[in-house]
Design a protein around this motif. Sequence first.
Motif, PDB file in Angstrom:
ATOM      1  N   GLN A  98      16.144 -49.991 -23.772  1.00 56.52           N
ATOM      2  CA  GLN A  98      14.824 -50.486 -24.169  1.00 56.52           C
ATOM      3  C   GLN A  98      13.968 -50.916 -22.983  1.00 56.52           C
ATOM      4  OE1 GLN A  98      14.532 -52.942 -27.701  1.00 56.52           O
ATOM      5  NE2 GLN A  98      16.683 -52.540 -28.201  1.00 56.52           N
ATOM      6  N   THR A  99      14.599 -51.260 -21.860  1.00 58.75           N
ATOM      7  CA  THR A  99      13.820 -51.692 -20.697  1.00 58.75           C
ATOM      8  C   THR A  99      12.966 -50.556 -20.144  1.00 58.75           C
ATOM      9  OG1 THR A  99      15.694 -51.187 -19.245  1.00 58.75           O
ATOM     10  CG2 THR A  99      15.509 -53.452 -20.069  1.00 58.75           C
ATOM     11  N   ARG A 100      13.374 -49.316 -20.381  1.00 60.10           N
ATOM     12  CA  ARG A 100      12.574 -48.174 -19.930  1.00 60.10           C
ATOM     13  C   ARG A 100      11.608 -47.708 -21.002  1.00 60.10           C
ATOM     14  NH1 ARG A 100      15.974 -43.421 -17.270  1.00 60.10           N
ATOM     15  NH2 ARG A 100      17.245 -43.650 -19.150  1.00 60.10           N
ATOM     16  N   ASP A 128       1.147 -42.300 -15.766  1.00 62.39           N
ATOM     17  CA  ASP A 128      -0.134 -42.121 -15.074  1.00 62.39           C
ATOM     18  C   ASP A 128      -0.495 -40.636 -14.978  1.00 62.39           C
ATOM     19  OD1 ASP A 128      -0.621 -44.813 -14.648  1.00 62.39           O
ATOM     20  OD2 ASP A 128       0.474 -44.857 -12.747  1.00 62.39           O
ATOM     21  N   ALA A 131      10.305 -49.425 -23.765  1.00 60.29           N
ATOM     22  CA  ALA A 131       9.262 -50.364 -24.207  1.00 60.29           C
ATOM     23  C   ALA A 131       7.990 -50.266 -23.364  1.00 60.29           C
ATOM     24  CB  ALA A 131       9.813 -51.789 -24.220  1.00 60.29           C
ATOM     25  N   PRO A 132       8.074 -50.255 -22.022  1.00 60.77           N
ATOM     26  CA  PRO A 132       6.834 -50.124 -21.234  1.00 60.77           C
ATOM     27  C   PRO A 132       6.119 -48.794 -21.482  1.00 60.77           C
ATOM     28  CG  PRO A 132       8.634 -50.936 -19.865  1.00 60.77           C
ATOM     29  CD  PRO A 132       9.242 -50.481 -21.152  1.00 60.77           C
ATOM     30  N   LEU A 133       6.884 -47.719 -21.685  1.00 59.94           N
ATOM     31  CA  LEU A 133       6.243 -46.427 -21.953  1.00 59.94           C
ATOM     32  C   LEU A 133       5.471 -46.477 -23.270  1.00 59.94           C
ATOM     33  CD1 LEU A 133       7.488 -42.880 -21.386  1.00 59.94           C
ATOM     34  CD2 LEU A 133       6.952 -43.513 -23.730  1.00 59.94           C
ATOM     35  N   ASP A 159       8.259 -43.743 -12.157  1.00 61.31           N
ATOM     36  CA  ASP A 159       7.280 -44.770 -12.545  1.00 61.31           C
ATOM     37  C   ASP A 159       5.875 -44.201 -12.718  1.00 61.31           C
ATOM     38  OD1 ASP A 159       9.260 -46.699 -12.483  1.00 61.31           O
ATOM     39  OD2 ASP A 159       8.884 -47.250 -10.391  1.00 61.31           O
ATOM     40  N   LEU A 186      10.946 -51.476 -31.098  1.00 62.41           N
ATOM     41  CA  LEU A 186      10.217 -50.342 -30.536  1.00 62.41           C
ATOM     42  C   LEU A 186       9.351 -49.704 -31.620  1.00 62.41           C
ATOM     43  CD1 LEU A 186      13.045 -48.717 -28.378  1.00 62.41           C
ATOM     44  CD2 LEU A 186      11.214 -50.240 -27.621  1.00 62.41           C
ATOM     45  N   GLU A 208       4.225 -49.086 -24.714  1.00 61.05           N
ATOM     46  CA  GLU A 208       3.070 -49.973 -24.558  1.00 61.05           C
ATOM     47  C   GLU A 208       1.915 -49.265 -23.850  1.00 61.05           C
ATOM     48  OE1 GLU A 208       2.012 -54.334 -22.540  1.00 61.05           O
ATOM     49  OE2 GLU A 208       4.078 -53.588 -22.585  1.00 61.05           O
ATOM     50  N   ARG A 209       2.233 -48.542 -22.782  1.00 58.22           N
ATOM     51  CA  ARG A 209       1.176 -47.878 -22.021  1.00 58.22           C
ATOM     52  C   ARG A 209       0.572 -46.716 -22.799  1.00 58.22           C
ATOM     53  NH1 ARG A 209       1.686 -46.476 -16.117  1.00 58.22           N
ATOM     54  NH2 ARG A 209      -0.551 -46.457 -16.529  1.00 58.22           N
ATOM     55  N   CYS A 210       1.402 -45.972 -23.508  1.00 62.40           N
ATOM     56  CA  CYS A 210       0.874 -44.862 -24.309  1.00 62.40           C
ATOM     57  C   CYS A 210      -0.015 -45.369 -25.437  1.00 62.40           C
ATOM     58  CB  CYS A 210       2.019 -44.030 -24.871  1.00 62.40           C
ATOM     59  SG  CYS A 210       2.893 -43.018 -23.644  1.00 62.40           S
TER      60      CYS A 210
END
Length: 385
Positions: free
Chosen positions: A273-275, A245, A277-279, A241, A308, A281-283
């Motif tokens: 996609q659950t892993r 960061d 999509a957040p990456l 996780d 995606l 978005e944050r990038c």
Amino acid sequence: MPSYSEQFHAGQLIFAEGDAPTGAFLIESGHIEISTVQFGERRILGELGPGMLLGEMAVIDDSSRTATARALSDCQLTRIDAGQFAERLATADPVVRALLLSQLSRYRSALAKLTGGCDPVAEIALPGDRDVRAIDKIRLESELRAALERNELEVRLQPIEEIESGTIAGYEALIRWRHPQRGDVSPAEFIRLAEETSLIVPIGDYMLEKVCDVLVKLRDRGRKPLPFIALNVSARQLDDDALVDRIIGMVRARDLPPSRLKIEITEGLVLDQTRIAPLLERCHAVGMPVALDDFGTGFSNLGPLLTLDFDQIKLDASFVRALDRPRGVAVVGTVVAMARALNSDLVAEGVETREQRETLHRLGCRYAQGWLVGRPQLLDQILNG
């Protein structure tokens, strides 16, 4: 910094009965005597030699040493961290794990009641001690850990050309390992080995730090515009996780533009996609691009591309090799049009001939990567080239 290769002289104690199980050993050379104290008397259990494991049982079930090990001759041993066993045991098939622990329990019970009527050496070595491939894998993992700690893994940079201008727009970072005895170890071999354990996480951090330092050196040399560098992220790294960061932290600590570090995700991972999509978005929130790597390597489902938002799509080399056939040209042309419709840049991998590059240019592909453009190079070759 721990050493994974240890020397013991004849007569030297390796570990004593009752010691804590801090690690096990693979015997590279020499012979070791195993003994225990039974009914107040010292009893020799047997002798172990090259290619055999030593002290692994106590490590596996986290119990005190049940015997004493002493070098009979000068020995060279490869140390195996307790964590290597624990990690593999934790991810093993539950039935296999239960059978192994059951056999260990029986061994310890038999050892406690040891009489002269049994063959202790057969009890000491786990089945498979003579399996050369398994032993070599254990040895290679320990050596890979040592190479990482000693800063011996090399980062190579393969250039990526913007086809229209003919200039080098960026690089893909690749890791290489030149073993002092084996020579160059195949990346497929040692990366696969690292991914079987959490070792891939520190290797990923090692690569990230090296890539950021490369960008700093290119910036300090006045390279304008500053090229991007693409860095692959594995499935195991995505389980961490704190990964994004750390990436953002290293980039900001060096005052680098986030757009110059490109994260690459292999096509097989986008199905989760659950892993992913957040990456993404944050990038994207900090202006860091993300590429879909190895597109077309066997996952024909285009569904993930509907949701995606990748900044770049890397076309697998197998499609480039098919450009000598009309059907291949038609398929690549369709992929180029799809990428354009998705507002994604397309990088064609494995470009080896001028004809391939000319066809890609005509089809509207933006970037080319392959031996025609350049082979992976050390940083000094790029800075002084």
